[in-house]
Design a protein around this motif. Structure first.
Motif, mmCIF file in Angstrom:
data_model
loop_
_atom_site.group_PDB
_atom_site.id
_atom_site.type_symbol
_atom_site.label_atom_id
_atom_site.label_comp_id
_atom_site.label_asym_id
_atom_site.label_seq_id
_atom_site.Cartn_x
_atom_site.Cartn_y
_atom_site.Cartn_z
ATOM 1 N N ASP A 503 24.621 -32.984 1.939
ATOM 2 C CA ASP A 503 24.449 -34.330 1.474
ATOM 3 C C ASP A 503 23.382 -34.522 0.343
ATOM 4 O OD1 ASP A 503 22.049 -33.755 2.685
ATOM 5 O OD2 ASP A 503 22.430 -35.257 4.579
ATOM 6 N N ARG A 504 22.825 -33.716 0.140
ATOM 7 C CA ARG A 504 21.798 -33.783 -1.228
ATOM 8 C C ARG A 504 20.692 -34.398 -0.835
ATOM 9 N NH1 ARG A 504 24.297 -32.219 -6.518
ATOM 10 N NH2 ARG A 504 25.849 -30.818 -5.667
ATOM 11 N N GLU A 505 20.352 -34.496 0.578
ATOM 12 C CA GLU A 505 19.182 -35.249 0.929
ATOM 13 C C GLU A 505 17.674 -34.381 0.757
ATOM 14 O OE1 GLU A 505 18.317 -38.202 2.260
ATOM 15 O OE2 GLU A 505 20.368 -38.675 1.464
ATOM 16 N N VAL A 506 16.640 -34.912 0.189
ATOM 17 C CA VAL A 506 15.139 -34.245 -0.025
ATOM 18 C C VAL A 506 14.859 -33.793 1.243
ATOM 19 C CG1 VAL A 506 13.152 -34.206 -1.195
ATOM 20 C CG2 VAL A 506 15.078 -35.369 -2.047
ATOM 21 N N VAL A 507 14.479 -32.479 1.718
ATOM 22 C CA VAL A 507 14.112 -32.033 3.018
ATOM 23 C C VAL A 507 12.747 -31.534 2.901
ATOM 24 C CG1 VAL A 507 16.348 -32.124 4.230
ATOM 25 C CG2 VAL A 507 15.361 -30.008 2.849
ATOM 26 N N GLY A 508 12.178 -31.337 1.835
ATOM 27 C CA GLY A 508 11.150 -30.950 1.446
ATOM 28 C C GLY A 508 10.639 -30.419 0.266
ATOM 29 N N ALA A 509 9.640 -29.797 0.022
ATOM 30 C CA ALA A 509 9.178 -29.333 -1.276
ATOM 31 C C ALA A 509 8.116 -28.184 -1.500
ATOM 32 C CB ALA A 509 8.414 -30.283 -2.045
ATOM 33 N N ALA A 555 -0.362 -37.459 2.646
ATOM 34 C CA ALA A 555 -0.389 -38.777 1.754
ATOM 35 C C ALA A 555 0.974 -39.220 1.666
ATOM 36 C CB ALA A 555 -0.976 -38.693 0.525
ATOM 37 N N MET A 556 1.883 -38.459 1.963
ATOM 38 C CA MET A 556 3.483 -38.665 1.585
ATOM 39 C C MET A 556 4.057 -39.409 3.067
ATOM 40 S SD MET A 556 4.247 -37.738 -1.359
ATOM 41 C CE MET A 556 6.245 -37.705 -1.239
ATOM 42 N N ASN A 557 3.381 -39.471 4.123
ATOM 43 C CA ASN A 557 3.869 -40.167 5.416
ATOM 44 C C ASN A 557 4.362 -41.443 4.987
ATOM 45 O OD1 ASN A 557 3.539 -37.822 6.897
ATOM 46 N ND2 ASN A 557 1.220 -38.628 7.878
ATOM 47 N N PRO A 562 10.004 -37.673 8.461
ATOM 48 C CA PRO A 562 9.190 -37.040 9.345
ATOM 49 C C PRO A 562 9.242 -35.636 9.243
ATOM 50 C CG PRO A 562 9.888 -39.153 10.601
ATOM 51 C CD PRO A 562 10.717 -38.909 9.200
ATOM 52 N N ASP A 563 10.406 -35.238 8.991
ATOM 53 C CA ASP A 563 10.672 -33.642 9.373
ATOM 54 C C ASP A 563 10.342 -32.932 7.851
ATOM 55 O OD1 ASP A 563 13.094 -34.659 8.022
ATOM 56 O OD2 ASP A 563 14.425 -33.536 9.412
ATOM 57 N N PHE A 564 10.040 -33.692 6.714
ATOM 58 C CA PHE A 564 9.927 -33.287 5.467
ATOM 59 C C PHE A 564 8.666 -32.113 5.362
ATOM 60 C CE2 PHE A 564 7.862 -33.376 1.235
ATOM 61 C CZ PHE A 564 8.799 -33.506 0.281
ATOM 62 N N ARG A 565 9.088 -31.210 5.011
ATOM 63 C CA ARG A 565 8.244 -30.182 4.972
ATOM 64 C C ARG A 565 7.578 -29.631 3.642
ATOM 65 N NH1 ARG A 565 13.196 -27.469 5.020
ATOM 66 N NH2 ARG A 565 13.586 -25.922 3.566
ATOM 67 N N VAL A 566 6.554 -29.293 3.403
ATOM 68 C CA VAL A 566 5.777 -28.574 2.465
ATOM 69 C C VAL A 566 5.447 -27.054 2.420
ATOM 70 C CG1 VAL A 566 3.224 -29.133 3.025
ATOM 71 C CG2 VAL A 566 4.009 -28.624 0.709
ATOM 72 N N ALA A 567 6.068 -26.592 1.402
ATOM 73 C CA ALA A 567 6.022 -25.001 1.591
ATOM 74 C C ALA A 567 4.938 -24.454 0.707
ATOM 75 C CB ALA A 567 7.406 -24.325 1.169
ATOM 76 N N VAL A 568 4.071 -23.517 1.177
ATOM 77 C CA VAL A 568 3.299 -22.808 0.706
ATOM 78 C C VAL A 568 3.429 -21.384 0.807
ATOM 79 C CG1 VAL A 568 0.571 -22.674 0.583
ATOM 80 C CG2 VAL A 568 1.519 -24.705 1.321
ATOM 81 N N TYR A 596 5.104 -28.715 12.201
ATOM 82 C CA TYR A 596 6.365 -28.593 11.817
ATOM 83 C C TYR A 596 6.678 -29.149 10.452
ATOM 84 C CZ TYR A 596 6.784 -33.609 13.016
ATOM 85 O OH TYR A 596 6.425 -35.032 12.845
ATOM 86 N N GLN A 597 5.667 -29.838 9.918
ATOM 87 C CA GLN A 597 5.699 -30.085 8.500
ATOM 88 C C GLN A 597 5.214 -29.177 7.414
ATOM 89 O OE1 GLN A 597 3.400 -34.197 8.390
ATOM 90 N NE2 GLN A 597 5.065 -35.072 9.231
ATOM 91 N N LEU A 598 4.560 -28.128 7.848
ATOM 92 C CA LEU A 598 4.234 -27.026 7.159
ATOM 93 C C LEU A 598 5.258 -25.533 7.384
ATOM 94 C CD1 LEU A 598 2.162 -25.683 5.153
ATOM 95 C CD2 LEU A 598 1.048 -25.012 7.288
ATOM 96 N N GLU A 599 5.478 -25.092 5.989
ATOM 97 C CA GLU A 599 6.271 -24.049 6.172
ATOM 98 C C GLU A 599 5.523 -22.811 5.138
ATOM 99 O OE1 GLU A 599 10.970 -23.343 5.773
ATOM 100 O OE2 GLU A 599 10.127 -23.268 3.766
ATOM 101 N N LEU A 600 5.110 -21.756 5.725
ATOM 102 C CA LEU A 600 4.692 -20.639 4.952
ATOM 103 C C LEU A 600 5.659 -19.662 4.432
ATOM 104 C CD1 LEU A 600 1.722 -19.761 7.181
ATOM 105 C CD2 LEU A 600 1.815 -21.321 5.358
ATOM 106 N N GLU A 601 5.533 -19.422 3.163
ATOM 107 C CA GLU A 601 6.589 -18.556 2.422
ATOM 108 C C GLU A 601 5.785 -17.087 2.263
ATOM 109 O OE1 GLU A 601 8.318 -20.114 -1.105
ATOM 110 O OE2 GLU A 601 9.407 -21.649 -0.094
#
Length: 730
Positions: A503-509, A555-557, A562-568, A596-601
């Motif tokens: 659906d081309r939705e933004v789910v994280g960065a 700051a992005m809240n 809410p389930d938007f994740r930032v990957a580090v 749940y808003q953080l993802e580790l790569e």
């Protein structure tokens, strides 16, 4: 002493000089311009024996002819020379030529003349070491026999003295080189040569035995000729009872047995001892017996010194794991030799840390031993092989033996490990040609070439160039600049969005580290991140990245779901830190961001850590709701079993697979990875999506998320916010 240090091998393929009493013939050069004199001399001495042998004559009829023969023929024992031939002093000139130009001091010279008026002066006889001078009228058969006997006896004695001197020189050479692999070998050869020259025995009759301290039984250490099959045999099992008894007596009584068959005793330290048995089939005279006692006394002292120095050398100059010389030994060789036309290579085993950690240290040790064995077996004695560090080896030898082609050939075949396994290895090497520089500088330059090769030509070889030294200085300067950039906040984070494909939705960065210099120029991450990791600075930088990314997510809240994740991205150096999990959870709490808003790569290299420790860390992290993604999947070393046991959340498909067309082989790999992830109940995200066809193919294959230039490039915080607003407004 360790059991493998008490061995002296008194046997080599080097031939010991023959006993002159058993010489079959004595070569004699007759120089005279009268053929009748040649015939008369040969007839007078025919069938007579001299010091156990007969004479073999070679004839020359002039000074010039004699010189040619002396240049081309084997050494002569005696030369009988006429003084007056084509010139009045031709014979004396020939003598001068022998002593001064040929430098032959062993050849015995008998001068004779039919013209007494041309007799040499006494000073000439002394200066040129002339054995005898006679007029031809004086040389009856008896006098000729007497003169020849004295000359041959003198020649034999001189040659024996030379043989003894050679043996002593070899012993001295061995004492100077005890630490080298050939030092013990050279010492043994010198000792054997000296003993055989001293007693004039055939080395087939020589047997040596050694005794170890405590409960160890004496055994045959080395044997020659017909006794060669007895090496390693316990002394009490020797087939020859007489020999066995003599050796046992010497070892128990700690003394020489010189009556009858000889048994010589050489005592060492800590109960070590050597005994040598000689069956020379003749009685020793009193002088020979005294010489033997002095000889053995000196050799016992040498044996004690040898044992001491071998221990010292082993500790200081040998790697005990693989049995090769170590860094100190290589550096000593480089400092002592400083030869031209040679090459030093430093060879680093690729991915050895993976082998050592994924499997275990015992397997890693076996790998190192297998590599050391092959390097030693496939290089000549002229090439020094050393182990300098964990998985770093050194080769030092001629350019013909130490070059990229030879090194590549050494690693072309799989290595047979001690447990029977077969393992392929690759290696990266840095080479430097010797040019008179000191050893430390050569090692430094080879190290610089190796670092450059590991950065640019992994698995290959690279020769040192002066520019590499400048590159090393540049890296140091860059490290200092990077430290300043971190402390002065010149580092930035850019963000590239994750898009749900259906659906081309933004789910994280994903947050990406950028370094902007004061003049506004960007330094590429693949340039400065390796420097940060090698220097240990990545720990501090990684903590800054994590804190900055989580503060941005907080700051992005309200602006993202809410389930938007930032990957580090977490480097292996960071993850391996014992305090990593504690610091991560502390920063998470300080930022006020739920897990749940953080993802580790993590890259696949993280899997090389101790598995149980790795699993425990991941479980702690996932217990906080943090998801774990494996980055660049398919380019590293992870196995299916590792993925199953680690319970990851997501696989990130590397861009190298995505960039191919749907019908290509690389995209087939994407389909395989997605199918495997589905089987393991793992989510998937593909990076590097640049075209709609790629996106469609990924979606059709079952991939959930993606990122790439098709959707957006990495953006600064401000640009990311603007991009989100533009999407919402569109």
């Amino acid at each position: 002493m360790a059991a493998d240090k008490d061995v002296l091998v008194f046997l080599d393929d080097e031939t010991v000089a023959e006993s002159y009493e058993e010489q079959a013939v004595w070569p004699v050069l007759l120089v005279d311009d009268e053929p009748d004199v040649h015939a008369a001399t040969e007839m007078a001495l025919r069938n007579l024996r001299f010091e156990g042998g007969t004479l073999a004559f070679t004839h020359a009829y002039s000074d010039a002819e004699a010189r040619k023969i002396l240049q081309q023929s084997p050494p002569f024992a005696v030369a009988v020379i006429d003084v007056v031939m084509e010139r009045e002093d031709a014979g004396l000139e020939l003598v001068r030529y022998i002593r001064e130009e040929l430098r032959d001091t062993s050849l015995r010279i008998v001068l004779r003349t039919g013209q007494p008026g041309y007799a040499p002066e006494i000073s000439t006889i002394q200066n040129y070491d002339i054995n005898d001078y006679r007029t031809k009228s004086e040389l009856t058969q008896t006098r000729l026999f007497s003169s020849m006997t004295m000359a041959i006896r003198s020649y034999a004695q001189i040659r024996q003295i030379e043989a003894s001197r050679s043996g002593l020189e070899k012993i001295l050479d061995a004492a100077r080189e005890l630490g080298r692999p050939s030092g013990l070998h050279q010492f043994s050869r010198g000792l054997l040569t000296q003993l055989c020259a001293l007693l004039r025995v055939d080395c087939d009759s020589l047997v040596c035995a050694a005794i170890r301290p405590s409960t160890q039984q004496p055994y045959v250490l080395a044997a020659a000729g017909r006794y060669s099959d007895w090496v390693g045999m316990p002394l009490h099992d020797l087939p020859n009872s007489g020999m066995r008894t003599r050796l046992e007596q010497s070892l128990v009584q700690r003394r020489h047995l010189l009556d009858g068959e000889l048994s010589l005793f050489l005592g060492g330290t800590e109960g070590q001892a050597l005994a040598a048995y000689l069956n020379i089939e003749r009685e020793l005279d009193s002088i020979e017996q005294q010489l033997l006692k002095v000889f053995c006394s000196n050799m016992s002292a040498a044996f004690e010194n040898l044992q001491l120095y071998l221990d010292i050398e082993t500790l200081a100059f040998q790697d005990t794991l693989v049995g090769l010389p170590n860094r100190n030994a290589l550096l000593r060789m480089l400092e002592q030799e400083q030869a031209e036309g040679r090459t030093l290579a430093l060879i680093d085993l690729d991915n050895f840390a993976d082998i050592n950690n994924i499997l275990d240290e015992n397997f890693g040790d076996a790998v190192l031993q297998a590599v050391a064995a092959r390097l030693g077996e496939r290089t000549s004695d002229d090439t020094m092989v050393a182990r300098l560090a964990s998985n770093l080896f050194g080769l030092y030898g001629t350019e013909a033996e130490v070059n990229p082609q030879v090194i590549e050939a050494l690693f072309a075949e799989p290595f047979a490990i001690s447990n029977g396994e077969s393992l392929r290895l690759s290696a990266t090497s840095g080479l430097v040609r010797t040019d008179g520089k000191c050893g430390a500088e050569l090692l430094k330059n080879a190290g610089a070439a190796l670092k450059q090769a590991k950065r640019l030509l992994r698995g290959k070889s690279l020769y040192f160039r002066a520019e590499q030294s400048r590159a090393a200085r540049d890296r140091i300067n860059m490290l200092q600049m990077l430290r300043s950039a971190l402390s002065e906040q010149h580092l930035e984070l850019y963000y590239q969005p994750f898009i749900r494909l259906h659906d081309r939705e933004v789910v994280g960065a994903e947050c990406l580290l950028r370094w902007r210099t004061p003049d506004g120029q960007f330094i590429a991450p693949d340039v400065f991140i390796p420097i940060a990791e090698q220097s240990g600075l990545m720990i501090a930088i990684g903590e800054w990245v994590l804190r900055t990314a989580l503060n941005w997510r907080a700051a992005m809240n309200g602006r993202v779901a809410p389930d938007f994740r930032v990957a580090v991205n977490i480097s292996h150096a960071q993850f391996a830190e014992p305090s990593f999990v504690g610091n991560l959870l502390r920063i998470l709490r300080e930022a006020g961001v739920p897990g749940y808003q953080l993802e580790l790569e993590l890259t696949e290299s993280v899997a090389i850590e101790n598995f149980e420790r790795l699993k425990a860390k991941l479980e702690q992290i996932q217990a906080e709701g943090i998801e774990i993604a494996m980055d660049d999947f398919g380019t590293g070393y992870s196995s299916l079993s590792v993925l199953q046991r680690l319970h990851l959340n997501r696989l990130k498909i590397d861009r190298s697979f995505v960039s191919g067309e749907e019908s290509s082989g690389s995209f087939s790999m994407v389909e395989t990875i997605i199918a495997m992830a589905d089987h393991l109940q793992l989510k998937t995200i593909a990076e590097g999506i640049e075209t709609e066809s790629q996106c469609a193919a990924l979606l059709a294959s079952g991939c959930q998320d993606g990122q790439g230039y098709l959707f957006a490039r990495p953006m600064s915080e401000a640009d990311f916010s603007s991009w989100l607003e533009a999407r919402a407004g569109g």
